[in-house]
Design a protein around this motif. Sequence first.
Motif, mmCIF file in Angstrom:
data_model
loop_
_atom_site.group_PDB
_atom_site.id
_atom_site.type_symbol
_atom_site.label_atom_id
_atom_site.label_comp_id
_atom_site.label_asym_id
_atom_site.label_seq_id
_atom_site.Cartn_x
_atom_site.Cartn_y
_atom_site.Cartn_z
ATOM 1 N N ALA A 94 19.491 -2.048 -52.791
ATOM 2 C CA ALA A 94 18.089 -2.312 -52.463
ATOM 3 C C ALA A 94 17.727 -1.528 -51.212
ATOM 4 C CB ALA A 94 17.879 -3.808 -52.226
ATOM 5 N N ASP A 95 16.436 -1.269 -51.051
ATOM 6 C CA ASP A 95 15.961 -0.636 -49.829
ATOM 7 C C ASP A 95 16.172 -1.597 -48.672
ATOM 8 O OD1 ASP A 95 15.168 1.596 -51.241
ATOM 9 O OD2 ASP A 95 13.070 0.978 -51.378
ATOM 10 N N GLU A 96 16.492 -1.048 -47.512
ATOM 11 C CA GLU A 96 16.693 -1.840 -46.300
ATOM 12 C C GLU A 96 15.634 -1.423 -45.293
ATOM 13 O OE1 GLU A 96 19.053 -4.417 -43.654
ATOM 14 O OE2 GLU A 96 18.713 -4.275 -45.806
ATOM 15 N N GLU B 298 13.513 7.564 -42.098
ATOM 16 C CA GLU B 298 14.917 7.210 -42.240
ATOM 17 C C GLU B 298 15.035 6.060 -43.243
ATOM 18 O OE1 GLU B 298 18.608 5.412 -39.637
ATOM 19 O OE2 GLU B 298 16.844 6.157 -38.604
ATOM 20 N N LYS B 299 15.197 6.403 -44.508
ATOM 21 C CA LYS B 299 15.293 5.388 -45.551
ATOM 22 C C LYS B 299 16.736 4.906 -45.652
ATOM 23 C CE LYS B 299 14.620 4.501 -50.396
ATOM 24 N NZ LYS B 299 14.609 5.094 -51.716
ATOM 25 N N PHE C 157 28.327 -6.728 -47.867
ATOM 26 C CA PHE C 157 27.350 -5.652 -47.967
ATOM 27 C C PHE C 157 27.578 -4.596 -46.901
ATOM 28 C CE2 PHE C 157 25.456 -8.514 -44.898
ATOM 29 C CZ PHE C 157 24.845 -7.672 -43.981
ATOM 30 N N THR C 158 26.971 -3.443 -47.120
ATOM 31 C CA THR C 158 26.921 -2.372 -46.137
ATOM 32 C C THR C 158 25.546 -1.728 -46.197
ATOM 33 O OG1 THR C 158 28.072 -0.423 -45.267
ATOM 34 C CG2 THR C 158 27.853 -0.568 -47.659
ATOM 35 N N VAL C 159 25.100 -1.196 -45.075
ATOM 36 C CA VAL C 159 23.807 -0.522 -44.991
ATOM 37 C C VAL C 159 24.086 0.943 -44.661
ATOM 38 C CG1 VAL C 159 21.598 -0.417 -43.776
ATOM 39 C CG2 VAL C 159 22.657 -2.636 -44.261
ATOM 40 N N PHE C 160 23.428 1.846 -45.382
ATOM 41 C CA PHE C 160 23.714 3.265 -45.212
ATOM 42 C C PHE C 160 22.507 4.104 -45.595
ATOM 43 C CE2 PHE C 160 24.868 1.892 -49.417
ATOM 44 C CZ PHE C 160 24.379 2.886 -50.252
ATOM 45 N N GLN C 161 22.594 5.388 -45.262
ATOM 46 C CA GLN C 161 21.564 6.347 -45.658
ATOM 47 C C GLN C 161 22.209 7.339 -46.610
ATOM 48 O OE1 GLN C 161 19.896 8.590 -42.428
ATOM 49 N NE2 GLN C 161 18.147 9.236 -43.631
ATOM 50 N N SER C 162 21.557 7.575 -47.740
ATOM 51 C CA SER C 162 22.093 8.493 -48.737
ATOM 52 C C SER C 162 20.959 8.985 -49.629
ATOM 53 C CB SER C 162 23.138 7.779 -49.603
ATOM 54 O OG SER C 162 23.540 8.596 -50.684
ATOM 55 N N PRO C 163 21.015 10.251 -50.045
ATOM 56 C CA PRO C 163 20.003 10.727 -50.980
ATOM 57 C C PRO C 163 20.173 10.120 -52.379
ATOM 58 C CG PRO C 163 21.601 12.447 -50.533
ATOM 59 C CD PRO C 163 21.913 11.304 -49.609
#
Length: 112
Positions: free
Chosen positions: A24-26, A36-37, A83-89
């Motif tokens: 999901a989007d954070e 910065e998505k 869970f983990t939160v990250f940035q990725s295309p």
Amino acid sequence: MATAASPAANVQEAEVKPVPFEVADEAVAGEANSSEKLSRATFTVPKAAVARLLEHDLSKGGAYFKLHAGGPSEAGTDLQTIFTVFQSPRPERTAEALAIIIAKRLQDPEGA
């Protein structure tokens, strides 16, 4: 001299199924229109394995992913979320790769 992986190792790796996960989007705190998505990947694992899984970050593609405890997955089960939160295309692809690493750790806690 490089050695090729044995066919048995390739078959074993192909048979590892990822743990169940959702992406999901954070929201970025204080940044309603941030470029910065971030994404949140939530994984469902046995409750008994959560503490062990949280001990070490996941590593994939040169990046490190810190796992955090979530909550109960479903009432009346022995499952919990992490869970983990990250940035990725490609967050779905990243989450699937992480889900496979988690599955390997559940199968072989000392080796993965």
